[in-house]
Design a protein around this motif. Structure first.
Motif, PDB file in Angstrom:
ATOM      1  N   GLN A 338       0.833  -1.187   0.019  1.00  0.00           N
ATOM      2  CA  GLN A 338      -0.049  -0.071  -0.102  1.00  0.00           C
ATOM      3  C   GLN A 338       0.911   1.348   0.169  1.00  0.00           C
ATOM      4  O   GLN A 338       0.559   2.110  -0.760  1.00  0.00           O
ATOM      5  CB  GLN A 338      -0.992  -0.027   1.460  1.00  0.00           C
ATOM      6  CG  GLN A 338      -1.733   1.196   1.215  1.00  0.00           C
ATOM      7  CD  GLN A 338      -2.660   1.225   2.152  1.00  0.00           C
ATOM      8  OE1 GLN A 338      -2.576   0.725   3.614  1.00  0.00           O
ATOM      9  NE2 GLN A 338      -3.824   2.070   2.470  1.00  0.00           N
ATOM     10  N   GLY A 339       2.121   1.407   1.015  1.00  0.00           N
ATOM     11  CA  GLY A 339       2.600   2.378   0.985  1.00  0.00           C
ATOM     12  C   GLY A 339       3.727   2.768  -0.057  1.00  0.00           C
ATOM     13  O   GLY A 339       3.565   3.767  -0.603  1.00  0.00           O
ATOM     14  N   LEU A 340       4.583   1.799  -0.152  1.00  0.00           N
ATOM     15  CA  LEU A 340       5.804   1.894  -1.020  1.00  0.00           C
ATOM     16  C   LEU A 340       5.151   1.308  -2.358  1.00  0.00           C
ATOM     17  O   LEU A 340       5.884   1.685  -3.681  1.00  0.00           O
ATOM     18  CB  LEU A 340       6.788   1.009  -0.511  1.00  0.00           C
ATOM     19  CG  LEU A 340       8.159   1.320  -1.212  1.00  0.00           C
ATOM     20  CD1 LEU A 340       8.617   2.633  -0.928  1.00  0.00           C
ATOM     21  CD2 LEU A 340       9.235   0.396  -0.342  1.00  0.00           C
ATOM     22  N   GLU A 341       3.988   0.694  -2.509  1.00  0.00           N
ATOM     23  CA  GLU A 341       3.641   0.233  -3.781  1.00  0.00           C
ATOM     24  C   GLU A 341       4.467  -0.701  -4.680  1.00  0.00           C
ATOM     25  O   GLU A 341       4.678  -0.979  -5.772  1.00  0.00           O
ATOM     26  CB  GLU A 341       2.988   1.207  -4.726  1.00  0.00           C
ATOM     27  CG  GLU A 341       2.089   2.170  -4.165  1.00  0.00           C
ATOM     28  CD  GLU A 341       1.191   3.168  -5.090  1.00  0.00           C
ATOM     29  OE1 GLU A 341       1.868   4.235  -5.230  1.00  0.00           O
ATOM     30  OE2 GLU A 341       0.305   2.731  -5.692  1.00  0.00           O
ATOM     31  N   MET A 342       5.386  -1.470  -3.750  1.00  0.00           N
ATOM     32  CA  MET A 342       6.220  -2.381  -4.240  1.00  0.00           C
ATOM     33  C   MET A 342       6.159  -3.466  -3.183  1.00  0.00           C
ATOM     34  O   MET A 342       5.920  -3.349  -2.061  1.00  0.00           O
ATOM     35  CB  MET A 342       7.503  -1.921  -4.267  1.00  0.00           C
ATOM     36  CG  MET A 342       7.799  -0.982  -5.208  1.00  0.00           C
ATOM     37  SD  MET A 342       9.523  -0.176  -4.903  1.00  0.00           S
ATOM     38  CE  MET A 342      10.331  -1.181  -6.136  1.00  0.00           C
ATOM     39  N   THR A 343       5.991  -4.831  -3.577  1.00  0.00           N
ATOM     40  CA  THR A 343       5.926  -5.766  -2.615  1.00  0.00           C
ATOM     41  C   THR A 343       7.390  -6.188  -1.751  1.00  0.00           C
ATOM     42  O   THR A 343       8.224  -5.526  -2.123  1.00  0.00           O
ATOM     43  CB  THR A 343       5.614  -7.209  -3.179  1.00  0.00           C
ATOM     44  OG1 THR A 343       6.680  -7.750  -4.009  1.00  0.00           O
ATOM     45  CG2 THR A 343       4.318  -7.315  -3.938  1.00  0.00           C
ATOM     46  N   PHE A 344       6.964  -6.778  -0.321  1.00  0.00           N
ATOM     47  CA  PHE A 344       8.146  -6.863   0.537  1.00  0.00           C
ATOM     48  C   PHE A 344       8.962  -7.729  -0.459  1.00  0.00           C
ATOM     49  O   PHE A 344      10.277  -7.438  -0.470  1.00  0.00           O
ATOM     50  CB  PHE A 344       7.742  -7.728   1.384  1.00  0.00           C
ATOM     51  CG  PHE A 344       8.657  -8.139   2.406  1.00  0.00           C
ATOM     52  CD1 PHE A 344       8.904  -7.612   3.617  1.00  0.00           C
ATOM     53  CD2 PHE A 344       9.348  -9.446   2.376  1.00  0.00           C
ATOM     54  CE1 PHE A 344       9.707  -8.013   4.677  1.00  0.00           C
ATOM     55  CE2 PHE A 344      10.267  -9.864   3.202  1.00  0.00           C
ATOM     56  CZ  PHE A 344      10.505  -9.090   4.367  1.00  0.00           C
ATOM     57  N   GLU A 345       8.663  -8.785  -1.279  1.00  0.00           N
ATOM     58  CA  GLU A 345       9.630  -9.671  -1.900  1.00  0.00           C
ATOM     59  C   GLU A 345      10.328  -9.028  -3.062  1.00  0.00           C
ATOM     60  O   GLU A 345      11.367  -9.331  -3.184  1.00  0.00           O
ATOM     61  CB  GLU A 345       8.785 -10.795  -2.642  1.00  0.00           C
ATOM     62  CG  GLU A 345       7.936 -11.952  -1.488  1.00  0.00           C
ATOM     63  CD  GLU A 345       6.869 -11.334  -0.637  1.00  0.00           C
ATOM     64  OE1 GLU A 345       6.363 -10.212  -1.178  1.00  0.00           O
ATOM     65  OE2 GLU A 345       6.521 -11.844   0.374  1.00  0.00           O
ATOM     66  N   GLU A 346       9.762  -7.984  -3.669  1.00  0.00           N
ATOM     67  CA  GLU A 346      10.234  -7.442  -4.925  1.00  0.00           C
ATOM     68  C   GLU A 346      11.388  -6.412  -4.351  1.00  0.00           C
ATOM     69  O   GLU A 346      12.447  -6.450  -5.023  1.00  0.00           O
ATOM     70  CB  GLU A 346       9.082  -6.348  -5.473  1.00  0.00           C
ATOM     71  CG  GLU A 346       9.359  -5.960  -6.801  1.00  0.00           C
ATOM     72  CD  GLU A 346       8.210  -4.819  -7.029  1.00  0.00           C
ATOM     73  OE1 GLU A 346       8.263  -4.235  -8.030  1.00  0.00           O
ATOM     74  OE2 GLU A 346       7.168  -5.019  -6.507  1.00  0.00           O
TER      75      GLU A 346
END
Ligand SMILES: [Zn+2]
Length: 677
Positions: A338-346
């Motif tokens: 939601q915040g960074l609009e990138m997944t943890f894994e990415e």
């Protein structure tokens, strides 16, 4: 700093809720009712997209609570409010959201004005006005009156993967519809929000009061190295003092660095005397962990894992909100997806790829040679690639203070600054019509507008003697924010597309302006080594912060896997995580194993899960700079700022032709390394 999108995100996670939403949100609408509702809408609108109907109904059901009505009410509500023709709804939402968020942001700016601007004494009510937020109840209100439900029913949520995958093909209206569906993503009870806010405030206070009086820090022989009045906050102040000692080539510089490193280790392990924190008078040797009162060694109480107790409290308050956030059901997803609009894994893959690059060892080797000694763990903060400017600070400041004696002068000069960067007279004036300059109380910030015709504010501290060079450098950063805020509001095709992806992008774009400050002043830097040293410096900074961010990220994974942990357990876990990250990525470069130093950052406690945004910002900035090379800066920047809000990889592809990646950064460092041989 804020754009509309960010305001809405903040809003959706920080609003108080009305009493009637304090119900448990878990499975109030059963799956069978969702199925029946979907069927009914499908038969009413046989040509509508079935998958989208299902998504909209399902999510509306996820948010529905007893106070909203019965299951039958739910069904009737969905059937009556589903609209096949989305365009009129989309336009009305866009128009009204611009009015609401634009006006509210104007009100906030006005309320905060005395606290942010000028040097008049403050009234006692100024702080209260400044901290009051007109946004506070919008989330409640729009769920209670079901506007948020109508939004989710008709503009279903698209995952990050879908947005990154399909976003390039979307029309402006399609993109706007997807952006609209991202809003109002949680329905957290006010009580939980309030508790989380209070815990965050206490954690911040703990960190901001974590100062060490350095005159009391002694070596094993009781010798002092630091001046009487030196009070350093952990970790920022300690780290900056450690950095500054690279300039001291004598034995003393090294000894001071070792003492600071030992002190940091005691903080991480919580072996530091409680009485040493934020208090002066008693001496402490962090190397052998001995404490002295009036010159006499004394037994002492250690800090007792308070640091980790705070992190656990922050974690638990975040976890309590999970079930009210069906789209982002844990704090990690809320920070990343939601915040960074990138997944943890990415993000994790980018960082570990970067950290494992062979080039790290080579940069480490150059640092070792420049230091003339084996590397120590604290050399993650090596500062020796910074080059002195060929132009003196006096010369620069005399120019800036002459040009900008006050805020009005700077404001008048803004179009000229843009013209120096290559903008036409007409375009520069069109942008600067919407930017005003104020003399800030603090060092500086930028506050954007959230509706057309509002003005964004550039704020910078301007001394009586005029704007000094350091202030001008900050002003250029803030002006970068203002230009982006203005272009990404006016030159996008739908209000719901205004802004840019997220904070990491915002900061990267502001740095593009900040770095061009000398050009704007008409100075040419002629230090031939500057370019290659800057590449090394950037690499080493990114290398350091990515490891720190990984420790923060893995700590949260661990807490979710061990929700009932005690502070002591968390301490052990974080130290192990920090050592694992160290041993995997840093030990091969440093030839030292088992350092816990990556766990020292205070952001972990007071701004949890935020650290990853810094290196992501570095990567964005790097890729943009590389793209801008040899192009018309103004034309390209104007185009890039007007892309608007979309998924990060769509944005990067539209901006630079490529997705965000660590490869260009690594490659360019490799090329630059050859210049050192
Ligand atoms: Zn900034």
């Amino acid at each position: 700093m804020k754009n509309v999108y960010l305001i809405l995100i903040i809003l959706s996670v920080s609003c108080k809720q009305a009493v009637n939403t304090e119900n448990n949100m878990e499975k109030y609408i059963p799956a069978t009712v969702v199925d029946e509702t979907v069927k009914e809408i499908e038969s009413k609108y046989p040509h509508a997209d079935k998958e989208l109907i299902r998504r909209g109904v399902k999510l509306t059901g996820d948010f529905w609570i007893a106070a909203d009505g019965s299951a039958d009410d739910f069904k009737a509500f969905c059937v009556n409010n589903y609209s096949e023709d989305k365009k009129p709804l989309l336009d009305r939402f866009a128009k009204n959201m611009e009015t609401v968020f634009g006006r509210f942001s104007q009100i906030s700016k006005e309320m905060q004005f005395p606290v942010h601007v000028g040097n008049e004494p403050l009234l006692s009510i100024d702080e209260i006005f400044a901290s009051w937020s007109p946004f506070a109840h919008v989330n409640d209100d729009w769920f209670d009156n079901k506007l948020a439900m109508i939004l989710h029913l008709n503009f279903p949520y698209y995952s990050l993967d879908e947005r990154n995958g399909k976003g390039l093909q979307w029309t402006a209206d399609e993109n706007a519809a997807v952006n609209l569906g991202l809003h109002f993503a949680s329905r957290t009870p006010g009580k939980l929000q309030q508790e989380a806010g209070e815990i965050a405030t206490r954690a911040e206070l703990y960190i901001s009061n974590y100062n060490i009086y350095m005159h009391n820090i002694v070596d094993e022989n009781g010798k002092r190295y630091f001046p009487e009045d030196m009070r350093l906050i952990s970790h920022w102040g300690l780290r900056d003092e450690l950095k500054s000692n690279y300039a001291d080539k004598s034995e003393t510089g090294l000894l001071k660095q070792k003492l600071i490193y030992d002190l940091m280790t005691r903080i991480i392990y919580q072996e530091i005397p409680q009485e040493l924190i934020n208090a002066k008078g008693n001496d402490y040797c962090p190397t052998n962990n001995r404490f002295f009162k009036d010159g006499q060694e004394t037994a002492f109480e250690r800090e007792k894992d308070v640091r980790y107790a705070f992190l656990l409290e922050v974690f638990r308050s975040a976890k309590a909100m999970d079930k009210y956030s069906p789209l982002y059901p844990d704090a990690i997803k809320r920070a990343f997806d939601q915040g960074l609009e990138m997944t943890f894994e990415e993000v994790e893959t980018m960082f570990t790829t970067f950290l494992s690059a062979a080039v790290s060892k080579e940069v480490g080797k150059i640092i070792r040679e420049r230091l003339g000694r084996p590397l120590q763990p604290y050399d993650i903060w090596y500062d020796g690639f910074k080059t002195r400017s060929s132009i003196s600070d006096e010369e620069l400041s005399s120019k800036t203070s002459g040009l900008f004696p006050d805020a009005k002068a700077l404001e008048k000069h803004l179009p000229d600054i843009l013209q120096h960067l290559g903008y036409t007279k007409e375009r520069s004036e069109a942008i600067c019509r919407y930017v005003a300059v104020d003399a800030a109380r603090g060092s500086g910030h930028a506050m954007g507008a959230s509706m057309k015709d509002d003005i964004s504010r550039l704020r910078v501290r301007i001394p009586e003697t005029g704007l000094n060079y350091n202030g001008f450098n900050i002003a250029m950063h803030e002006f970068g924010h203002n230009v982006e805020q203005t272009v990404s509001l006016y030159d996008v095709d739908n209000y719901l597309n205004s802004g840019i992806p997220n904070t990491a992008f915002t900061e990267a774009l502001a740095f593009l302006f900040q770095k061009r400050d000398l050009d704007v002043l008409g100075f040419k830097e002629n230090n031939p080594d500057k370019a290659k040293f800057t590449v090394m410096d950037n690499y080493w900074n990114a290398f350091e912060i990515m490891g720190v961010a990984l420790v923060d990220m893995y700590a949260w994974k661990w807490m979710y896997a061990n929700p009932n942990a005690k502070p002591g357990d968390l301490k052990t876990a974080i130290i192990n995580i920090a050592k694992d990250v160290w041993n995997k990525y840093y030990a091969p470069v440093f030839d030292v194993s088992d350092s816990p130093v990556l766990a020292v950052y205070s952001h972990m406690i007071s701004y949890p899960l935020y650290l990853a945004a810094y290196p992501v910002g570095h990567l964005i900035e790097f890729q943009l700079e590389q793209h801008l090379e040899g192009k018309n800066f103004a034309a390209e920047i104007d185009r890039i700022f007007s892309i608007g809000h979309c998924a990060p990889n769509v944005w990067m592809t539209k901006a630079t032709g490529k997705k965000l990646s660590v490869e260009p950064f690594i490659l360019s460092t490799q090329t630059t390394l050859n210049l050192f041989n």
